[in-house]
Write a protein that holds these residues in place. Structure first.
Motif, PDB file in Angstrom:
ATOM      1  N   GLN A 199      41.528  35.255  40.366  1.00 56.48           N
ATOM      2  CA  GLN A 199      42.034  35.953  39.196  1.00 56.48           C
ATOM      3  C   GLN A 199      42.035  37.447  39.507  1.00 56.48           C
ATOM      4  OE1 GLN A 199      43.241  34.537  36.349  1.00 56.48           O
ATOM      5  NE2 GLN A 199      42.984  32.598  37.434  1.00 56.48           N
ATOM      6  N   THR A 200      43.209  37.989  39.751  1.00 59.45           N
ATOM      7  CA  THR A 200      43.327  39.389  40.154  1.00 59.45           C
ATOM      8  C   THR A 200      43.512  40.277  38.929  1.00 59.45           C
ATOM      9  OG1 THR A 200      44.322  38.762  42.227  1.00 59.45           O
ATOM     10  CG2 THR A 200      44.659  41.021  41.516  1.00 59.45           C
ATOM     11  N   LYS A 201      42.902  41.441  38.974  1.00 62.46           N
ATOM     12  CA  LYS A 201      43.156  42.426  37.928  1.00 62.46           C
ATOM     13  C   LYS A 201      43.042  43.807  38.534  1.00 62.46           C
ATOM     14  CE  LYS A 201      38.376  42.448  36.210  1.00 62.46           C
ATOM     15  NZ  LYS A 201      37.534  42.326  35.017  1.00 62.46           N
ATOM     16  N   GLU A 202      43.670  44.743  37.878  1.00 57.59           N
ATOM     17  CA  GLU A 202      43.638  46.119  38.339  1.00 57.59           C
ATOM     18  C   GLU A 202      42.826  46.959  37.353  1.00 57.59           C
ATOM     19  OE1 GLU A 202      47.558  47.656  39.193  1.00 57.59           O
ATOM     20  OE2 GLU A 202      48.225  45.622  39.585  1.00 57.59           O
ATOM     21  N   SER A 252      37.396  39.347  43.142  1.00 60.37           N
ATOM     22  CA  SER A 252      36.246  38.615  42.639  1.00 60.37           C
ATOM     23  C   SER A 252      35.120  39.610  42.444  1.00 60.37           C
ATOM     24  CB  SER A 252      35.836  37.506  43.613  1.00 60.37           C
ATOM     25  OG  SER A 252      35.403  38.075  44.842  1.00 60.37           O
ATOM     26  N   GLU A 253      34.008  39.142  41.913  1.00 58.25           N
ATOM     27  CA  GLU A 253      32.906  40.050  41.626  1.00 58.25           C
ATOM     28  C   GLU A 253      32.334  40.691  42.884  1.00 58.25           C
ATOM     29  OE1 GLU A 253      30.034  38.030  39.331  1.00 58.25           O
ATOM     30  OE2 GLU A 253      31.314  37.820  37.559  1.00 58.25           O
ATOM     31  N   ASP A 254      32.409  39.976  44.005  1.00 62.90           N
ATOM     32  CA  ASP A 254      31.811  40.494  45.230  1.00 62.90           C
ATOM     33  C   ASP A 254      32.846  41.025  46.223  1.00 62.90           C
ATOM     34  OD1 ASP A 254      32.944  38.095  45.758  1.00 62.90           O
ATOM     35  OD2 ASP A 254      31.279  37.290  46.942  1.00 62.90           O
ATOM     36  N   GLN A 255      34.101  41.171  45.797  1.00 69.45           N
ATOM     37  CA  GLN A 255      35.138  41.652  46.707  1.00 69.45           C
ATOM     38  C   GLN A 255      36.117  42.529  45.944  1.00 69.45           C
ATOM     39  OE1 GLN A 255      37.597  38.604  48.371  1.00 69.45           O
ATOM     40  NE2 GLN A 255      38.437  39.899  49.969  1.00 69.45           N
ATOM     41  N   GLN A 256      36.328  43.740  46.397  1.00 71.64           N
ATOM     42  CA  GLN A 256      37.278  44.632  45.755  1.00 71.64           C
ATOM     43  C   GLN A 256      37.708  45.722  46.728  1.00 71.64           C
ATOM     44  OE1 GLN A 256      35.693  46.940  42.535  1.00 71.64           O
ATOM     45  NE2 GLN A 256      33.666  47.014  43.425  1.00 71.64           N
ATOM     46  N   MET A 310      53.499  43.841  42.349  1.00 74.84           N
ATOM     47  CA  MET A 310      53.818  44.236  43.715  1.00 74.84           C
ATOM     48  C   MET A 310      52.552  44.518  44.517  1.00 74.84           C
ATOM     49  SD  MET A 310      56.934  43.815  43.301  1.00 74.84           S
ATOM     50  CE  MET A 310      57.373  44.084  45.013  1.00 74.84           C
ATOM     51  N   ASN A 311      51.397  44.376  43.898  1.00 68.32           N
ATOM     52  CA  ASN A 311      50.126  44.561  44.595  1.00 68.32           C
ATOM     53  C   ASN A 311      50.046  43.620  45.792  1.00 68.32           C
ATOM     54  OD1 ASN A 311      47.188  44.357  45.197  1.00 68.32           O
ATOM     55  ND2 ASN A 311      47.027  45.687  43.407  1.00 68.32           N
ATOM     56  N   SER A 312      49.473  44.099  46.894  1.00 72.26           N
ATOM     57  CA  SER A 312      49.447  43.319  48.132  1.00 72.26           C
ATOM     58  C   SER A 312      48.673  42.009  48.007  1.00 72.26           C
ATOM     59  CB  SER A 312      48.855  44.159  49.266  1.00 72.26           C
ATOM     60  OG  SER A 312      47.538  44.567  48.953  1.00 72.26           O
TER      61      SER A 312
END
Length: 411
Positions: free
Chosen positions: A119-122, A185-189, A397-399
């Motif tokens: 689940q991606t968010k900006e 995710s909570e551990d990756q950004q 358009m986010n990678s």
């Protein structure tokens, strides 16, 4: 290598569309989809009154479309069919499967489709949130930001907000935007930069549609467009709860969108709309009149599961598995080409991420008999030779939403 054809099946009454393929802008980029729904969503409502269901023309239209696709699935034996659809029969749960017509073999996703569960968010850093609040209060002044002669461009959000950005190069470029966090995710950004792909010839204005019309008009000057596609943020309880994008409850501002100033004499406008009659009537009677357009047709976008069932019971009074696409044209188009746009047509596809509509470009090409240039208002994705205008024009358009096969994708 060619871009996959988004149309899986089509006849004079309906079309089965591969939504991810419809938004693919270059062969070397593959859109990563969300995990498709495999079962219809049950709704907590009382037993329906079947006496009134038979007279609902939209229910009949949906049943007809499902029946046509179902018939095609069962009669097709081509190799194309074997590639596009799964060979595994599914078990039908009569208590949860609510569709009127079953499509037991249908899976409108290619086997090579890339699917992810994330689940991606900006998110914006606190510093940029404060900066945005300040910039929103400043009247926008035209400043064109050209992208050219390089595959990577780095900007801060304040450099682009309320500006006209265009990719003038012949290739897709990467835009690294500082201040935006892409959380996977909570551990990756990605803490400092978010990377976005900008197709060749694509343009966008990131800003409030109510306040940046002058930026659009000054950037285009005497240029006219073939088509407009609008996906207004209609007020509803689901959006109010989830808050995925800003909503303006006062709809009068939509009349000020400069459609009649920028649309060609033989132009087409398509507006996505919810099932609320008040909004449908507003588009037909108010918006189109203010833009000097003539209403010609309403399409339905029927959302189905990966196995071909409507997402919700088609007889439900709580929620329908379709949205409306209301189409208007100029007087000159109406006089010569209106028959190109089918009436009571049904577009069928598996929905992807929330608010990501299937692309209308395959149909606009047919209606306009050209590769059209246009403006997508409130859009969240970019297209070649089109302008996207709104608060989140490059969101998809986010990678993280794309697999790139030829360009180094590391930010």
């Amino acid at each position: 290598m060619e871009i996959d054809c988004p149309v899986i099946y089509q006849d004079e009454r309906c079309v089965l569309l591969d939504s991810p393929a419809s938004i693919q802008f270059e062969p070397s980029f593959k859109f990563i989809t969300s995990k498709p729904t495999v079962k219809p969503y049950p709704l907590p409502e009382k037993k329906r009154d079947e006496s009134s269901e038979e007279t609902d023309p939209l229910v009949q239209q949906v049943q007809d479309a499902l029946g046509r696709i179902c018939s095609w699935v069962h009669t097709s034996s081509s190799r194309v069919f074997e590639r596009e659809f799964t060979n595994k029969r599914r078990k039908v749960d009569n208590e949860t499967s609510l569709s009127a017509t079953q499509i037991p073999e249908a899976l409108p996703y290619r086997k090579s489709r890339l699917v992810t569960d994330f689940q991606t968010k900006e998110e914006l850093t606190e510093q940029y949130i404060s900066m945005l609040n300040i910039m929103k209060q400043i009247p926008p002044v035209l400043s064109t930001v050209p992208l050219q002669d390089s595959r990577v461009h780095e900007y801060g959000l304040e450099d682009l907000y309320q500006q006209y950005l265009c990719n003038l190069s012949s290739q897709t470029v990467k835009l690294k935007l500082k201040g935006v966090k892409t959380i996977i995710s909570e551990d990756q950004q990605v803490p400092d930069w978010s990377t976005f792909y900008i197709p060749s010839g694509a343009s966008f204005i990131m800003g409030d549609v109510e306040k940046t019309s002058n930026v659009l008009l000054e950037a285009l000057k005497d240029i006219k467009l073939d088509a407009f596609v609008l996906d207004p943020p209609w007020p509803n309880r689901s959006v109010a709860r989830r808050n995925p994008y800003p909503v303006n409850r006062h709809l009068g501002y939509l009349r000020d969108i400069p459609v009649k100033h920028l649309l060609k004499k033989k132009g087409v406008v398509a507006v996505w709309c919810t099932n609320k009659k008040k909004y449908i009537d507003f588009v037909k009677d108010t918006l189109f009149a203010s833009w000097n357009l003539h209403y010609v047709a309403t399409w339905i976008w029927l959302k189905i599961t990966a196995h071909g069932d409507p997402l919700f019971d088609i007889h439900s009074r709580m929620r329908k598995p379709w949205e409306h696409l209301i189409i208007g044209v100029t007087r000159e188009y109406l006089q010569t080409h209106s028959k190109r746009i089918q009436k009571n047509y049904t577009l069928v596809s598996v929905p992807d991420y929330h608010s990501r509509k299937p692309s209308l470009h395959p149909f606009l090409k047919e209606w306009l008999q050209c590769d059209p240039t246009g403006l997508e208002v409130f859009g969240r994705c970019l297209s070649r030779n089109w302008i996207t205008w709104g608060q989140q024009p490059i969101y998809f358009m986010n990678s993280v939403y794309w697999q790139c096969n030829e360009i180094d994708d590391k930010p």
